[in-house]
Design an enzyme around this catalytic site. Structure first.
Site, PDB file in Angstrom:
ATOM      1  N   ILE A 116      11.370  55.110  11.893  1.00  0.00           N
ATOM      2  CA  ILE A 116      11.050  54.088  12.874  1.00  0.00           C
ATOM      3  C   ILE A 116      11.566  54.478  14.260  1.00  0.00           C
ATOM      4  CG2 ILE A 116      11.338  51.652  13.491  1.00  0.00           C
ATOM      5  CD1 ILE A 116       9.655  51.998  11.010  1.00  0.00           C
TER       6      ILE A 116
ATOM      7  N   GLU B 297      18.142  61.121  11.710  1.00  0.00           N
ATOM      8  CA  GLU B 297      17.213  61.727  10.760  1.00  0.00           C
ATOM      9  C   GLU B 297      16.102  62.490  11.491  1.00  0.00           C
ATOM     10  OE1 GLU B 297      17.894  61.470   7.481  1.00  0.00           O
ATOM     11  OE2 GLU B 297      19.656  60.279   8.021  1.00  0.00           O
TER      12      GLU B 297
ATOM     13  N   HIS C 110      17.419  48.335  10.684  1.00  0.00           N
ATOM     14  CA  HIS C 110      18.594  48.955  10.082  1.00  0.00           C
ATOM     15  C   HIS C 110      19.755  49.027  11.064  1.00  0.00           C
ATOM     16  CE1 HIS C 110      21.244  52.075   8.425  1.00  0.00           C
ATOM     17  NE2 HIS C 110      20.708  51.788   7.248  1.00  0.00           N
TER      18      HIS C 110
ATOM     19  N   LEU D 267      10.262  50.656   7.241  1.00  0.00           N
ATOM     20  CA  LEU D 267       9.122  51.225   6.520  1.00  0.00           C
ATOM     21  C   LEU D 267       9.048  50.703   5.097  1.00  0.00           C
ATOM     22  CD1 LEU D 267       6.860  53.490   6.334  1.00  0.00           C
ATOM     23  CD2 LEU D 267       8.674  54.951   5.405  1.00  0.00           C
TER      24      LEU D 267
END
Length: 280
Positions: free
Chosen positions: A84, A89, A148, A206
Site C-alpha cells: 500500500i 518492504e 497498518h 490489501l
C-alpha cells in the site's frame, strides 16, 4: 524472449484472505498480461516460514525467485509490489532490483498504491485510490479506515490520504493506523467533535488478515470495534481486504501496464520534475 511478472506482497498466513485478496490480484494480472509468466513472492520471511510449517505451502522470497528466473533464462522481469505504501518492504524490493539489474536485459519495479499526487504529468495515485473504493464509502454517515502504520517515514502517506479525502469532499472519512499516526485516539477525537454516532469500519489493507481480525473486528476490549462501541458509536463492519475489490485490483494492473509501456518510471516526466524514484 522469456518474460515474467513477479507479484510481490508482504503475505499472509491466513489461507482464505490469501486466496480472496492476493490470489485474486495475481489472477487478474495473469489474465491481463498473457505474454508474461506470473509468479508469487512474499517479503515477510516470518510468514513464509509459517506457511511452510503450518500449511506445507512454499512461497519464495523475491531474491530467491529472481535467481531462479535468471538461471531459467528469463530476460525481461517486471516486479509489481502489492504494498500500500512505499515503506520498508518496498525499499527491500528496490534494493533487490539494484542487485539483479545486470542479470536481466530489463528489470522494472512498479509503484505501490500511494506514491504520486499533485504533480503535473504524473498519476494522481491518492485520487485514483479514492475512486476505486467509492462503492464502499459513499452513502455512509462516516467511514473509518484502519491502516497498518509504520515507524518508516512513509507513514506520512496516511496523513496525505486524509488531506486528499478532505479536499475531495469526503469530510467524514477518517484514516487511522494500528502502529503509527494518525492513531485510534486521533480518529476518535475527530468523530466525537462532529457528533457522529454511526461509522463503517474497514481495513485500509490489501488483506483482511491478522490486524483486521484481531485489532479491528474482534470482541476484545482493545479492538477498534469494541472501543468505538464503548463510546456509544454504532459500528458497521466491512471485513474484506482491498484486494477483493475489482476496482482496487485494477490499480495494480494499471501499474504493470505503465511499466510495460515505460510510463513514469525513468521517463521524461520524472527527469523534468527531478524526481528520484527511491533507493538508487
Amino acid at each position: 524472449m522469456k518474460k515474467a511478472i513477479l507479484v510481490v506482497s508482504f503475505g499472509t498466513s491466513y489461507l482464505e484472505p490469501l486466496k480472496n485478496s492476493i490470489e485474486n490480484v495475481e489472477n487478474k494480472i495473469r489474465n491481463q498480461f498473457k505474454d508474461y509468466d506470473v509468479y508469487r513472492a512474499f517479503t515477510s520471511h516470518m510468514i513464509i516460514k509459517k506457511l511452510e510449517i503450518v500449511h506445507g505451502l512454499i512461497v519464495e522470497k523475491p531474491e530467491e525467485l529472481l535467481e531462479r528466473l535468471y538461471i531459467e533464462g528469463y530476460e525481461e522481469v517486471i516486479i509489481q509490489p502489492l504494498h500500500i505504501i512505499p515503506g520498508e518492504e518496498f525499499s527491500y524490493i528496490k534494493n533487490i532490483e539494484v542487485y539483479f539489474k545486470d542479470k536481466f536485459k530489463s528489470i522494472k519495479v512498479g509503484r505501490p498504491i500511494f506514491y504520486y499526487q499533485g504533480i503535473e504529468g504524473l498519476p494522481e495515485d491518492y485520487s485514483l485510490f479514492i475512486k476505486s473504493i467509492k462503492g464502499i464509502i459513499e452513502g455512509e454517515e462516516a467511514v473509518v479506515m484502519m491502516g497498518h502504520g509504520t515507524v518508516h517515514p512513509s507513514n506520512a502517506v496516511y496523513g496525505a490520504l486524509q488531506s486528499v479525502l478532505n479536499d475531495e469532499g469526503y469530510k467524514n472519512v477518517f484514516v487511522g493506523t494500528v502502529k503509527g499516526y494518525p492513531n485510534f485516539t486521533s480518529v476518535l477525537n475527530k468523530i466525537k467533535k462532529r457528533g457522529i454516532k454511526k461509522v463503517l469500519l474497514m481495513p485500509l489493507m490489501l488483506v483482511a488478515g491478522n490486524h483486521a481480525i484481531n485489532d479491528m473486528t474482534s470482541e476484545k476490549d482493545n479492538s477498534w470495534k469494541s472501543m468505538l462501541e464503548a463510546e456509544g458509536i454504532e459500528v458497521k463492519l466491512w471485513t474484506k481486504g482491498l484486494g477483493e475489490v475489482d476496482e482496487f485490483a485494477q490499480l495494480y494492473i494499471d501499474r504493470v501496464d505503465d511499466l510495460i509501456n515505460n510510463r513514469y518510471i525513468g521517463t521524461e516526466e520524472i527527469k523534468k520534475h527531478k524526481i528520484i524514484y527511491i533507493d538508487k
